[in-house]
Design a protein around this motif. Structure first.
Motif, PDB file in Angstrom:
ATOM      1  N   ALA A 184       0.940  -1.331   0.062  1.00 23.18           N
ATOM      2  CA  ALA A 184      -0.269   0.243  -0.054  1.00 23.18           C
ATOM      3  C   ALA A 184       0.794   1.359  -0.351  1.00 23.18           C
ATOM      4  N   ARG A 221      -6.751   6.353  -4.913  1.00 21.74           N
ATOM      5  CA  ARG A 221      -5.816   5.737  -4.105  1.00 21.74           C
ATOM      6  C   ARG A 221      -6.363   4.079  -3.334  1.00 21.74           C
ATOM      7  N   TYR A 222      -5.488   3.387  -3.037  1.00 18.63           N
ATOM      8  CA  TYR A 222      -6.004   2.174  -2.592  1.00 18.63           C
ATOM      9  C   TYR A 222      -5.118   0.819  -2.251  1.00 18.63           C
ATOM     10  N   GLY A 223      -5.042   0.106  -1.778  1.00 21.18           N
ATOM     11  CA  GLY A 223      -4.603  -1.237  -0.500  1.00 21.18           C
ATOM     12  C   GLY A 223      -5.275  -2.141  -0.222  1.00 21.18           C
ATOM     13  N   TRP A 282      -5.040 -10.476  -3.354  1.00 21.03           N
ATOM     14  CA  TRP A 282      -4.404 -10.237  -4.480  1.00 21.03           C
ATOM     15  C   TRP A 282      -4.905 -10.918  -6.070  1.00 21.03           C
ATOM     16  N   GLY A 327      -9.011  -4.949  -6.481  1.00 21.46           N
ATOM     17  CA  GLY A 327      -9.195  -4.081  -6.980  1.00 21.46           C
ATOM     18  C   GLY A 327      -9.310  -2.852  -8.040  1.00 21.46           C
ATOM     19  N   THR A 328      -9.262  -3.552  -8.662  1.00 19.50           N
ATOM     20  CA  THR A 328     -10.796  -3.168 -10.308  1.00 19.50           C
ATOM     21  C   THR A 328     -12.200  -2.853  -9.929  1.00 19.50           C
ATOM     22  N   ILE A 360       2.379   4.299  -8.079  1.00 20.59           N
ATOM     23  CA  ILE A 360       2.427   3.233  -7.667  1.00 20.59           C
ATOM     24  C   ILE A 360       4.060   2.023  -7.907  1.00 20.59           C
ATOM     25  N   ASN A 408       5.766  -2.515  -7.773  1.00 23.06           N
ATOM     26  CA  ASN A 408       4.199  -3.258  -7.448  1.00 23.06           C
ATOM     27  C   ASN A 408       3.238  -3.592  -9.024  1.00 23.06           C
ATOM     28  N   SER A 467      -0.536  -4.094  -8.825  1.00 24.89           N
ATOM     29  CA  SER A 467      -1.322  -2.933  -9.082  1.00 24.89           C
ATOM     30  C   SER A 467      -1.389  -1.576 -10.281  1.00 24.89           C
ATOM     31  N   VAL A 503      -3.909  -2.926 -12.881  1.00 20.73           N
ATOM     32  CA  VAL A 503      -5.595  -3.052 -12.215  1.00 20.73           C
ATOM     33  C   VAL A 503      -5.016  -1.426 -13.261  1.00 20.73           C
TER      34      VAL A 503
END
Length: 188
Positions: A8, A110-112, A118, A123-124, A147, A151, A154, A157
């Motif tokens: 994150a 923002r996302y985590g 995962w 996330g998408t 990002i 990663n 990410s 995504v």
């Protein structure tokens, strides 16, 4: 938890051992600053069982506004949010002048998520939902994201959602070493 923190916030962040009394004021400040100014901020993302006896993460759905969910029945798996990046974005080497773009073109996605989810589409799905909400109710024109280079998940995504890497020769948002910056225009 170290995998989630690194994913994150990057490997340089490190794992913090905070108790409730030390983190509560920070969370309160961030929530107040994010939501008060532009009416946007972070959302917790949870998975809930939807009639499946085999496990919480195999079947899930986004709650409608009129549905009620007991918080103890939710498995919290991460966060997704948006914020006005004009207050945090400055060109490399310039710490005195924020961007001249309108804030509607500088909305940071923002996302985590916890490592156990995962690669499962959370996330998408969460990013699409928050971006749709932000476009409809906040007037977003462009989303940006940053990002860590390593990663790759990410990056996938963002790429799946149509984000493009920002060409550093043409625009720099944060300019942090070891990161990639991304953008997507709404409705283009």
């Amino acid at each position: 938890m170290s995998e989630f923190t690194s994913m994150a916030f990057g490997s340089a962040w490190g794992v913090k051992d905070w108790d409730e009394s030390s983190i509560a004021p920070i969370i309160a400040r961030e929530v107040q600053n994010s939501w008060r100014v532009r009416g946007m901020g972070d959302f917790a993302v949870g998975a809930r069982e939807c009639g499946s006896a085999t496990g919480m993460l195999e079947k899930w759905k986004v709650l409608r506004e009129d549905e009620i969910q007991k918080l103890e029945d939710v498995k919290w798996i991460g966060y997704v949010g948006v914020r006005d990046a004009t207050t945090t974005s400055m060109a490399v080497g310039d710490t005195s002048q924020p961007t001249t773009r309108p804030w509607q073109q500088m909305i940071e996605l923002r996302y985590g998520f916890h490592p156990e989810v995962w690669g499962k589409g959370f996330g998408t799905e969460a990013a699409k939902a928050i971006m749709g909400w932000c476009g409809k109710y906040i007037g977003a024109e462009r989303f940006i994201a940053e990002i860590e280079i390593e990663n790759l998940g990410s990056g996938r995504v963002l790429s799946k959602m149509g984000f493009e890497e920002i060409e550093k020769e043409k625009e720099v948002i944060w300019g942090m070493e070891g990161t990639k910056e991304w953008k997507i225009w709404v409705g283009r």
